[in-house]
Write a protein that holds these residues in place. Structure first.
Motif, PDB file in Angstrom:
ATOM      1  N   GLU A 390       0.786  -1.088  -0.119  1.00 36.55           N
ATOM      2  CA  GLU A 390      -0.067  -0.292   0.131  1.00 36.55           C
ATOM      3  C   GLU A 390       0.956   1.243   0.030  1.00 36.55           C
ATOM      4  OE1 GLU A 390      -2.506  -0.743   3.378  1.00 36.55           O
ATOM      5  OE2 GLU A 390      -3.767  -1.867   2.354  1.00 36.55           O
ATOM      6  N   LYS A 391       1.941   1.147   0.740  1.00 36.59           N
ATOM      7  CA  LYS A 391       2.736   2.591   0.847  1.00 36.59           C
ATOM      8  C   LYS A 391       3.592   2.761  -0.534  1.00 36.59           C
ATOM      9  CE  LYS A 391       6.798   1.898   1.720  1.00 36.59           C
ATOM     10  NZ  LYS A 391       8.302   2.007   0.918  1.00 36.59           N
ATOM     11  N   VAL A 392       4.182   1.469  -1.152  1.00 33.52           N
ATOM     12  CA  VAL A 392       4.611   1.609  -2.598  1.00 33.52           C
ATOM     13  C   VAL A 392       3.724   2.211  -3.524  1.00 33.52           C
ATOM     14  CG1 VAL A 392       5.478   0.068  -4.267  1.00 33.52           C
ATOM     15  CG2 VAL A 392       6.288  -0.152  -2.169  1.00 33.52           C
ATOM     16  N   ILE A 393       2.468   1.692  -3.567  1.00 37.83           N
ATOM     17  CA  ILE A 393       1.367   2.391  -4.225  1.00 37.83           C
ATOM     18  C   ILE A 393       1.331   3.652  -4.253  1.00 37.83           C
ATOM     19  CG2 ILE A 393      -1.072   2.274  -5.258  1.00 37.83           C
ATOM     20  CD1 ILE A 393      -0.972  -0.864  -4.389  1.00 37.83           C
ATOM     21  N   GLY A 394       1.150   4.090  -2.904  1.00 36.16           N
ATOM     22  CA  GLY A 394       0.854   5.721  -2.533  1.00 36.16           C
ATOM     23  C   GLY A 394       2.163   6.375  -3.028  1.00 36.16           C
ATOM     24  N   ASP A 395       3.268   6.038  -2.717  1.00 34.50           N
ATOM     25  CA  ASP A 395       4.426   6.726  -3.033  1.00 34.50           C
ATOM     26  C   ASP A 395       4.542   7.010  -4.691  1.00 34.50           C
ATOM     27  OD1 ASP A 395       6.744   8.038  -2.329  1.00 34.50           O
ATOM     28  OD2 ASP A 395       7.862   6.502  -1.907  1.00 34.50           O
ATOM     29  N   TRP A 396       4.127   5.836  -5.250  1.00 33.52           N
ATOM     30  CA  TRP A 396       4.205   6.023  -6.624  1.00 33.52           C
ATOM     31  C   TRP A 396       3.306   7.095  -7.217  1.00 33.52           C
ATOM     32  CZ3 TRP A 396       6.399   4.668 -11.365  1.00 33.52           C
ATOM     33  CH2 TRP A 396       5.590   4.799 -12.625  1.00 33.52           C
ATOM     34  N   GLU A 397       1.894   7.020  -6.797  1.00 35.44           N
ATOM     35  CA  GLU A 397       0.744   7.974  -7.263  1.00 35.44           C
ATOM     36  C   GLU A 397       1.107   9.380  -6.931  1.00 35.44           C
ATOM     37  OE1 GLU A 397      -1.678   7.242  -9.000  1.00 35.44           O
ATOM     38  OE2 GLU A 397      -2.120   5.014  -8.637  1.00 35.44           O
ATOM     39  N   VAL A 398       1.714   9.444  -5.499  1.00 40.41           N
ATOM     40  CA  VAL A 398       1.869  10.940  -5.318  1.00 40.41           C
ATOM     41  C   VAL A 398       3.167  11.400  -5.606  1.00 40.41           C
ATOM     42  CG1 VAL A 398       2.368  12.213  -3.061  1.00 40.41           C
ATOM     43  CG2 VAL A 398       0.382  10.691  -3.343  1.00 40.41           C
ATOM     44  N   ASN A 399       4.055  10.733  -5.457  1.00 42.11           N
ATOM     45  CA  ASN A 399       5.761  11.242  -5.755  1.00 42.11           C
ATOM     46  C   ASN A 399       6.273  10.388  -6.976  1.00 42.11           C
ATOM     47  OD1 ASN A 399       5.625  12.614  -3.154  1.00 42.11           O
ATOM     48  ND2 ASN A 399       5.776  10.626  -2.323  1.00 42.11           N
ATOM     49  N   ARG A 400       5.728   9.604  -7.705  1.00 40.05           N
ATOM     50  CA  ARG A 400       6.071   8.782  -8.718  1.00 40.05           C
ATOM     51  C   ARG A 400       7.760   8.117  -8.422  1.00 40.05           C
ATOM     52  NH1 ARG A 400       2.152   8.151 -10.442  1.00 40.05           N
ATOM     53  NH2 ARG A 400       1.054   8.457 -12.472  1.00 40.05           N
ATOM     54  N   THR A 401       7.756   7.712  -7.149  1.00 42.59           N
ATOM     55  CA  THR A 401       8.917   7.041  -6.664  1.00 42.59           C
ATOM     56  C   THR A 401       8.876   5.643  -7.404  1.00 42.59           C
ATOM     57  OG1 THR A 401       8.880   8.057  -4.402  1.00 42.59           O
ATOM     58  CG2 THR A 401      10.203   6.307  -4.646  1.00 42.59           C
ATOM     59  N   PRO A 402      10.015   5.543  -7.945  1.00 40.44           N
ATOM     60  CA  PRO A 402      10.063   4.093  -8.752  1.00 40.44           C
ATOM     61  C   PRO A 402       9.801   2.837  -8.081  1.00 40.44           C
ATOM     62  CG  PRO A 402      12.168   5.376  -9.000  1.00 40.44           C
ATOM     63  CD  PRO A 402      11.218   6.267  -8.076  1.00 40.44           C
TER      64      PRO A 402
END
Length: 414
Positions: A390-402
């Motif tokens: 869930e954290k990885v998905i959120g970080d991608w959606e908000v920050n486009r973190t790889p």
């Protein structure tokens, strides 16, 4: 992302599409035989050596091998659709075959660069792979105690793994190790029956009891150099692939739970004085319980197949000769598999618990093992922590973190 155009001369060497009904019909009688004994295997914790043997002889392990090389040429959506059918019969067997299909997928991708005829021939003849990646104990995150070393002219492997799922049934082990001769992490194709290879049936999880996920010990096993593959060459969408296996397993668990509880409701004669009908099967509240679980099961399958579609696009992406298309396809597969995990895990854990509302205290008898559906789903859902997904998905959606395409577990470095 748009679909990949297959106007390519090597299309005949791809696993892109097949006659699903024809292939599935070949295996469904075996699935039916497997399903007959699932409850007894659960009760006695009997490992499915014979059942996996049936699949091996029938060529199940070659589903993804292109027809040109003697396999069925299944696309990834077709593969996972059939795996759901098998998971409905016995979810343990699908998980036991996870390592095999991952190694097959890696060889399919490697075929683009160098001939894999030898491995394809082994798969078509029935050879199966198990899994040997995870270490427990003192190994720190990012480090491996399993090692490839050189003694004279020989390359030797030593180490120990746990969660060696499926290896006890297999001919080979897909083994993750560190090669001291090259100072790089590698995949070793380890012969399962070689002298110095020992597998213990010591998996003690409360669910998925018969997956053969115990300890693997390797002592001075000599390995040919061409059985050692640099990990950096591993197929890009492997993490998404592994996760989609869990989604198929969870979906099969859901379907089996709905089917089993439906049968229990159909044959139930006892009813409550404050119920809504003379027969439980006519009680609208009980029908509501079954109906919701059925819808949740349907949603799980739909999501799993959609995730498999993104995997297929990642598999085909190199044909575009565009690095951007390749990156986008792999990102999409990783994101979809993570999103699917978060939703499907919750759906299946809920339905395998809530279905007990359709019955009463007698449903808790160990003779029926109706709790196996929740137990199995709980264990499958615990392999890759949902909170981190869930954290990885959120970080991608908000920050486009790889997105993390590869990760390991181990002891803290602090």
């Amino acid at each position: 992302m748009s679909q990949i155009n297959l106007n390519n001369p090597i299309e005949e060497e791809l696993s892109n599409d097949a006659d699903y009904a024809k292939v599935a019909d070949r295996f469904r009688p075996i699935f039916d035989k497997i399903a007959i004994g699932t409850l007894d295997r659960e009760k006695g914790r009997r490992l499915p050596y014979e059942e996996i043997g049936w699949l091996k002889v029938a060529g199940f392990g070659a589903l993804r091998i292109p027809a040109k090389f003697g396999g069925d040429g299944f696309s990834l959506p077709q593969l996972f659709r059939l795996l759901i059918e098998l998971a409905k019969a016995d979810s343990n067997i699908v998980q036991a075959l996870r390592g095999h299909f991952a190694f097959v997928e890696d060889r399919l991708n490697a075929q683009r660069f160098t001939s894999q005829d030898v491995w394809f021939d082994r798969f078509v003849k029935g050879d199966l792979f198990g899994n040997g990646w995870t270490e427990i104990g003192s190994a720190k995150v990012g480090e491996l105690d399993t090692r490839v070393t050189k003694r004279g002219d020989s390359l030797l492997v030593n180490g120990q793994k746990y969660y060696s799922t499926g290896s006890i049934f297999a001919d080979w082990v897909d083994l993750l190790a560190h090669d001291e001769t090259t100072q790089q992490d590698v995949i070793v194709a380890l012969p399962r029956h070689a002298e110095g290879v020992e597998i213990l049936d010591d998996w003690d999880g409360f669910g998925q009891k018969t997956t053969g996920s115990g300890t693997l010990k390797i002592k001075n096993v000599e390995i040919p150099a061409d059985h050692i593959i640099p990990f950096e060459h591993r197929f890009k969408y492997q993490t998404a692939f592994y996760q989609t296996f869990h989604l198929a397993t969870l979906t099969g668990i859901a379907q089996s739970a709905v089917s089993t509880f439906t049968e229990e409701v159909q044959k139930r004669n006892r009813t409550f004085s404050h119920g809504n009908a003379d027969l439980v099967r006519h009680d609208p509240q009980i029908l509501q319980v079954i109906g919701k679980a059925s819808a949740q099961s349907y949603a799980a399958q739909s999501i799993t197949i959609q995730v498999a579609n993104t995997l297929q696009q990642a598999y085909l992406a190199p044909l575009s000769d565009s690095e951007i298309v390749d990156i986008e396809a792999n990102n999409e597969a990783e994101l979809a598999s993570s999103q699917g995990q978060v939703v499907i895990a919750d759906l299946v854990l809920e339905l395998t618990s809530t279905l007990f509302n359709a019955l009463s205290a007698s449903a808790s008898t160990t003779n029926k093992q109706l709790d196996r559906f929740w137990r199995n789903a709980r264990v499958v859902s615990s392999h890759n922590p949902l909170v981190y997904k869930e954290k990885v998905i959120g970080d991608w959606e908000v920050n486009r973190t790889p997105l993390p395409f590869s990760w390991q577990i181990g002891a803290s470095k602090n």
